[in-house]
Write an enzyme that holds these catalytic residues in place. Structure first.
Site, mmCIF file in Angstrom:
data_model
loop_
_atom_site.group_PDB
_atom_site.id
_atom_site.type_symbol
_atom_site.label_atom_id
_atom_site.label_comp_id
_atom_site.label_asym_id
_atom_site.label_seq_id
_atom_site.Cartn_x
_atom_site.Cartn_y
_atom_site.Cartn_z
ATOM 1 N N TYR A 1 -6.881 4.801 73.191
ATOM 2 C CA TYR A 1 -7.428 6.109 73.591
ATOM 3 C C TYR A 1 -7.819 6.082 75.067
ATOM 4 O O TYR A 1 -7.531 7.023 75.819
ATOM 5 C CB TYR A 1 -8.638 6.394 72.708
ATOM 6 C CG TYR A 1 -9.408 7.660 72.978
ATOM 7 C CD1 TYR A 1 -8.861 8.916 72.743
ATOM 8 C CD2 TYR A 1 -10.738 7.604 73.426
ATOM 9 C CE1 TYR A 1 -9.591 10.069 72.960
ATOM 10 C CE2 TYR A 1 -11.477 8.746 73.634
ATOM 11 C CZ TYR A 1 -10.900 9.978 73.399
ATOM 12 O OH TYR A 1 -11.638 11.124 73.604
HETATM 13 N N1 LIG Z 1 -16.075 14.497 70.340
HETATM 14 C C1 LIG Z 1 -16.350 13.467 71.142
HETATM 15 O O1 LIG Z 1 -17.288 12.695 70.877
HETATM 16 C C2 LIG Z 1 -15.533 13.256 72.387
HETATM 17 C C3 LIG Z 1 -15.903 12.231 73.281
HETATM 18 C C4 LIG Z 1 -15.140 12.040 74.427
HETATM 19 C C5 LIG Z 1 -14.043 12.837 74.673
HETATM 20 N N2 LIG Z 1 -13.699 13.815 73.772
HETATM 21 C C6 LIG Z 1 -12.527 14.650 74.079
HETATM 22 O O2 LIG Z 1 -12.946 15.998 74.126
HETATM 23 C C7 LIG Z 1 -11.909 16.849 73.663
HETATM 24 C C8 LIG Z 1 -12.396 17.709 72.509
HETATM 25 O O3 LIG Z 1 -12.864 16.846 71.475
HETATM 26 P P1 LIG Z 1 -13.367 17.403 70.051
HETATM 27 O O4 LIG Z 1 -14.031 16.231 69.405
HETATM 28 O O5 LIG Z 1 -14.089 18.669 70.220
HETATM 29 O O6 LIG Z 1 -12.033 17.793 69.254
HETATM 30 P P2 LIG Z 1 -10.806 16.884 68.743
HETATM 31 O O7 LIG Z 1 -10.644 15.730 69.658
HETATM 32 O O8 LIG Z 1 -10.988 16.559 67.316
HETATM 33 O O9 LIG Z 1 -9.564 17.866 68.820
HETATM 34 C C9 LIG Z 1 -9.410 18.803 69.816
HETATM 35 C C10 LIG Z 1 -8.411 19.860 69.397
HETATM 36 O O10 LIG Z 1 -7.165 19.528 70.017
HETATM 37 C C11 LIG Z 1 -6.135 19.958 69.150
HETATM 38 N N3 LIG Z 1 -4.908 19.240 69.466
HETATM 39 C C12 LIG Z 1 -4.655 17.912 69.296
HETATM 40 N N4 LIG Z 1 -3.409 17.612 69.679
HETATM 41 C C13 LIG Z 1 -2.847 18.782 70.110
HETATM 42 C C14 LIG Z 1 -1.564 19.117 70.625
HETATM 43 N N5 LIG Z 1 -0.605 18.197 70.736
HETATM 44 N N6 LIG Z 1 -1.322 20.404 70.975
HETATM 45 C C15 LIG Z 1 -2.297 21.349 70.836
HETATM 46 N N7 LIG Z 1 -3.529 21.079 70.347
HETATM 47 C C16 LIG Z 1 -3.798 19.817 69.987
HETATM 48 C C17 LIG Z 1 -6.672 19.662 67.764
HETATM 49 O O11 LIG Z 1 -6.009 20.413 66.760
HETATM 50 C C18 LIG Z 1 -8.153 20.016 67.898
HETATM 51 O O12 LIG Z 1 -8.403 21.355 67.512
HETATM 52 C C19 LIG Z 1 -10.740 15.924 73.284
HETATM 53 O O13 LIG Z 1 -9.868 15.794 74.376
HETATM 54 C C20 LIG Z 1 -11.442 14.613 73.008
HETATM 55 O O14 LIG Z 1 -10.572 13.508 73.173
HETATM 56 C C21 LIG Z 1 -14.419 14.038 72.652
#
Ligand SMILES: NC(=O)c1ccc[n+]([C@@H]2O[C@H](COP(=O)([O-])OP(=O)(O)OC[C@H]3O[C@@H](n4cnc5c(N)ncnc54)[C@H](O)[C@@H]3O)[C@@H](O)[C@H]2O)c1
Length: 254
Positions: A152
């Site tokens: 990741y």
């Molecule tokens: N939640 C956390 O603790 C955290 C921490 C650090 C970074 N992030 C990053 O923040 C962002 C949002 O995280 P989150 O936890 O709210 O949601 P998530 O990471 O579970 O998913 C985000 C959304 O992206 C969509 N998605 C995934 N692949 C896709 C694709 N190929 N095309 C279109 N849509 C797609 C998914 O369907 C989902 O609705 C992400 O990039 C994640 O990696 C999250």
């Protein structure tokens, strides 16, 4: 925050968690939105719950032609593309040697290729307009090497690298490019994990290990991430570019 009248934003991964909160916040700021996600049911529900109806795009944004169609949806629907929030992502978090070919590729596709393709499609329009805001969702785990996050982090480290590279390349075009690097954030998935951890000592230990590296002693909220996104998306943030801004309760500093 200040936004010129008529500003538009594309928010990818808007179906859950952070993306959903960003959609709400930018709507409150008066920005016209296109919400995108690979999961149509989720993103349609988010759109239906907003006070001002956004445009919706459903598709896998790690496929170039879908990214092309997404940016065209904003351009054709609103006549301009001012703000791109590359939030789609999500990790397959597991020990490195437990990854399969499928989970390796899914991790890179979801986080890195979505960001590359959506930006490549938006940048020419922003360049022509002499204005743009790109906000990439990175991860604080790139800085602290959190357990099981190596693959990741390879994807999110790439996102951080695109941020500095594009910020420099497009600075004289009126385009800013920044990344937000959240640590653990209280999304729906976090809440579900915490509920399950109440009766599963191994899951509780995992959660405790995540929280142990956060001096604030808690996960962030999606609203806290959305607030920084709104600033970086606003007209007021024009001299902030090429930054990877952690929101992490002090987990890493500087
Ligand atoms: N939640 C956390 O603790 C955290 C921490 C650090 C970074 N992030 C990053 O923040 C962002 C949002 O995280 P989150 O936890 O709210 O949601 P998530 O990471 O579970 O998913 C985000 C959304 O992206 C969509 N998605 C995934 N692949 C896709 C694709 N190929 N095309 C279109 N849509 C797609 C998914 O369907 C989902 O609705 C992400 O990039 C994640 O990696 C999250």
């Amino acid at each position: 925050m200040k936004f010129a009248p008529g500003r538009t934003a594309i928010v990818t991964g808007a179906g859950v968690g952070i993306g959903k909160a960003i959609a709400r916040r930018l709507t409150d700021e008066g920005v016209r939105l296109v919400l995108a996600d690979i999961d149509g049911d989720l993103v349609e529900k988010v759109a239906a719950d907003l006070p001002i109806t956004p445009l919706v795009f459903v598709g896998d944004l790690s496929v170039r032609e879908n990214a092309t169609r997404l940016i065209a949806t904003c351009r054709d629907g609103y006549g301009r593309v001012d703000i791109l929030v590359n939030n789609a992502g999500g990790g397959v978090i597991r020990p490195t040697l437990s990854h399969t070919e499928e989970t390796l590729r899914a991790t890179i596709d979801r986080n890195l290729w979505t960001t590359i393709y959506c930006s490549l499609e938006a940048l020419p329009l922003m360049k022509a307009a002499g204005y743009g805001r790109i906000i990439n969702m990175g991860a604080d785990s790139v800085r602290n090497g959190l357990d099981w996050h190596a693959i990741y982090n390879a994807a999110k480290g790439g996102v951080h690298g695109l941020t500095t590279g594009w910020a420099r390349e497009f600075a004289s075009d009126g385009i800013t490019v920044n990344a937000i690097a959240p640590s653990a954030t209280r999304t729906e998935a976090y809440d579900a994990f915490e509920t399950a951890a109440a009766t599963d000592p191994a899951m509780r230990a995992t959660l405790d290990a995540v929280l142990a590296v956060i001096p604030a002693g808690r996960a962030g909220t999606v609203e806290e991430i959305a607030a920084l996104t709104a600033y970086l998306a606003s007209d007021e943030s024009g001299f902030t570019t090429g930054q990877v801004l952690s929101i992490n309760g002090g987990s890493t500093m500087l």
